[in-house]
Design an enzyme around this catalytic site. Structure first.
Site, mmCIF file in Angstrom:
data_model
loop_
_atom_site.group_PDB
_atom_site.id
_atom_site.type_symbol
_atom_site.label_atom_id
_atom_site.label_comp_id
_atom_site.label_asym_id
_atom_site.label_seq_id
_atom_site.Cartn_x
_atom_site.Cartn_y
_atom_site.Cartn_z
ATOM 1 N N THR A 8 5.194 1.981 -0.677
ATOM 2 C CA THR A 8 6.417 1.762 0.102
ATOM 3 C C THR A 8 6.714 3.002 0.946
ATOM 4 O OG1 THR A 8 7.765 2.724 -1.627
ATOM 5 C CG2 THR A 8 7.416 0.331 -1.743
ATOM 6 N N GLU A 40 0.835 -1.213 0.000
ATOM 7 C CA GLU A 40 0.000 0.000 0.000
ATOM 8 C C GLU A 40 0.867 1.261 0.000
ATOM 9 O OE1 GLU A 40 -3.700 0.236 2.007
ATOM 10 O OE2 GLU A 40 -4.011 -1.921 1.927
#
Lengths: 379, 245
Positions: free
Chosen positions: A365, A363
């Site tokens: 980095t 979701e």
């Protein structure tokens, strides 16, 4: 400014804690070892209302605020991050995305079973060649008049096998680049959908992750979310909220490991005293406590802003980046405090450390969060 | 048929108790529903949901100041229909029973846990039955209601006793009445704040007991290791130090 939780928020936190500490803990090690999906826990969490916590009760949701959601995800993640990622994907990507941007007909049809655990959802954005750079979607959704035809491959899809409903992002008008992207509600059992093998992951092993292949999959026109070309904005807006879920998960991994390290340090003796009495350990615990409190405050602030309908993207990115990074640090120190015991599975902290690593990757980095943060503050 | 569960508000059972000025210091304790009462509530909810009996309402009552409201609200979130809080500190068993008697007389089955996890008095249930003039059954480990017939199991030495009772009745229940306490669902938590929580003034009642002092158990003695080859030292220690042989 008020840092007090309401009676309901406390009750939700305690209910999540009770479930995690009494039920999820029972088979968490076994599910990690066997990479086994927690079907019975998902069903139970659905019945308790944890899978559609924030949705309007008229769609079968819990009608709770995002602050309660942060508290619940933290508690479940202290014990079982595989379970909390299933919760996070379903609550903040699938249910929230549909409720916020779906039509009334889409909401009436799809939300109730997603809120009570009869079904779960998956969010399909990443591709083999489009992870952090989500603008380059190779999956296509060709407009065929009264339906779209989906072709392509999606990667790293949480809940891919267990989900009944997919939210799929695909390119309809390649010439318009990211403004030609659409998002669709896709029935997982549609002809033409096939799954890659179960990914053998380092952590979060009890959640099922696969690649998903689409070959001439027909999607009814009425299953497109928003106007033609809304898909990229949809994905970015949904991920903005999703970050609060993963940030809270990272927070829970950190606080779960810390609580175990704290308890262990008061029991384990070395050089004639409990190891908590050695400054080397006490200072580690102090550092962990400060980081966790900071992460918790960031998560709750992002959630509070969202509940106040104020812009929260900067804070959800800050919360996600910070909580994920400190989750890695804190879980690593928790293993260190446990010494040799920390390196064996029975003591849980090595698993929490393996799981923490993923929070820096999925979701968005930690590096992508820094892009979001820096672009916002440099505007 | 109406059931009333009498709830104790007790420190979490993992609380480490310290004595300060001769009294237990509970300032940092987490307060919870007395575990046996919570199991009783769970069983009552199962009965309420089962259509093969005449249970139509499950209410809860507690004796406590306003600080006990989160616990009673949790009972409402678990599914109780209505709550009563008698606004007084539950100072002793008779005083507590006398307070509960003002709400309990309207119920067919009144349940208390076998004891409270704080002072373990085990007396409120029987006293309440006496004050109400109701039958009383202690140490109940299973409660089933078929139509309006109340069937009970009691744990007795070396076995079980099965019985049926007429209502109204006061039961004190123990482990076995339900397996795990129920966790409140989101919907229940949301509905709890809309359910009636009636606050009643205490009635005049005396305390029949007075606590003179509290004492902590003696700390465990340290363990002395004896070399297996040195049996005579072991015998000497057992005879002269431990004085057990």
């Amino acid at each position: 400014m008020n840092f007090e939780l309401t009676e309901e928020q406390i009750m939700i936190r305690d209910a999540a804690r009770e479930y995690a500490q009494r039920e999820a803990i029972k088979d968490v090690l076994e599910r990690d070892a066997k990479a086994e999906f927690p079907t019975h826990h998902v069903k139970a969490l659905g019945e308790l209302g944890f899978l559609g916590m924030m949705a309007d009760p008229k769609y079968g949701g819990g009608g709770m605020d995002t602050v309660s959601y942060v508290l619940a995800i933290e508690e479940i993640s202290k014990v079982d991050a595989s379970l909390s990622v299933i919760m996070s994907v379903n609550n903040s990507l699938v249910v929230w995305g549909l409720e916020k941007f779906g039509t009334e007909a889409q909401k009436d049809k799809f939300l109730p079973p997603l809120c009570d655990g009869r079904q779960i959802g998956a969010f399909l954005l990443s591709e083999p060649e489009a992870g952090s750079d989500a603008t380059h979607q190779h999956t296509t959704a060709e407009d065929k008049g009264d339906y779209y035809l989906l072709n392509g491959t999606k990667n790293w899809i949480t809940n891919a096998h267990s989900a009944s409903i997919y939210l799929v992002v695909a390119q309809t008008h390649p010439d318009l680049k990211h403004k030609g992207i659409n998002a669709f509600i896709v029935d997982r059992n549609s002809p033409g959908i096939s799954l890659g093998p179960h990914e053998d992951k380092m952590g979060m092993r009890s959640s099922d992750t696969h690649s998903v292949m689409f070959t001439d999959v027909k999607v009814p026109k009425e299953n497109r979310i928003g106007e033609d070309g809304f898909g990229f904005s949809f994905a970015m807006k949904v991920l903005e909220g999703g970050r609060i879920g993963i940030a809270s998960q990272a927070l829970g991994l950190a606080s779960g490991a810390y609580e175990r390290a704290l308890a262990y340090s008061k029991e384990r003796k070395a050089f004639g005293t409990e190891i908590a009495n050695h400054q080397a350990i006490a200072f580690k615990l102090a550092d962990m406590a400060v980081k966790i409190e900071n992460a918790r405050n960031l998560c709750l602030k992002a959630a509070w802003l969202k509940d106040q309908h104020k812009p929260f993207g900067l804070y959800s990115a800050m919360a996600k980046q910070y909580a994920a990074d400190i989750a890695m640090e804190v879980t690593t120190e928790a293993v260190q405090i446990h010494g040799g015991y920390g390196y064996v599975k029975e003591y849980h902290v090595e698993r929490l450390m393996r799981e923490a690593k993923l929070t820096q990757i999925y979701e968005g980095t930690s590096e992508v969060q820094k892009i979001v943060i820096s672009r916002t503050i440099l505007k | 048929m109406k059931i009333l569960i009498c709830l104790g508000n007790v420190p979490d059972t993992t609380t480490k108790i310290k004595l300060v000025d001769g009294k237990p210091d509970l300032t940092n304790a987490q307060w919870v529903i007395n575990p046996w009462d919570e199991l009783a509530l769970t069983r009552a909810m199962q009965l309420l949901e089962d259509s093969n009996n005449s249970v139509a309402k499950v209410d809860v009552a507690t004796v406590g100041k306003i600080s006990s409201e989160p616990t009673i609200r949790k009972a409402l979130a678990i599914g109780a229909d209505e709550a009563f809080r008698i606004d007084a500190e539950p100072t002793d068993a008779y005083f507590t029973a006398a307070q509960l008697a003002q709400v309990a007389s309207n119920y067919d089955i009144i349940i208390t846990g076998i004891e409270n996890a704080d002072y373990n008095g085990s007396s409120v249930g029987a006293m309440l039955a006496e004050l109400l003039g109701f039958a009383s059954v202690s140490a109940v480990s299973a409660l089933n209601i078929e139509g309006s017939v109340v069937k009970l199991n009691r744990e007795i030495d070396g076995g079980k006793e099965m019985l049926t009772v007429d209502t109204p009745v006061v039961l004190t229940v123990q482990k076995g009445i339900a397996i795990d306490p129920r966790i409140p669902a989101m919907r229940g938590i949301m509905m709890a704040k809309k359910k009636p929580l009636n606050v009643l003034a205490p009635v005049e009642a005396e305390n029949l007991t007075e606590i003179i002092a509290f004492e902590m158990p003696a700390p465990k003695g340290s363990c002395k290791m004896v070399d297996p080859a040195n049996v005579s030292q072991l015998v000497d220690l057992l005879r002269n130090e431990a004085k057990v042989i």
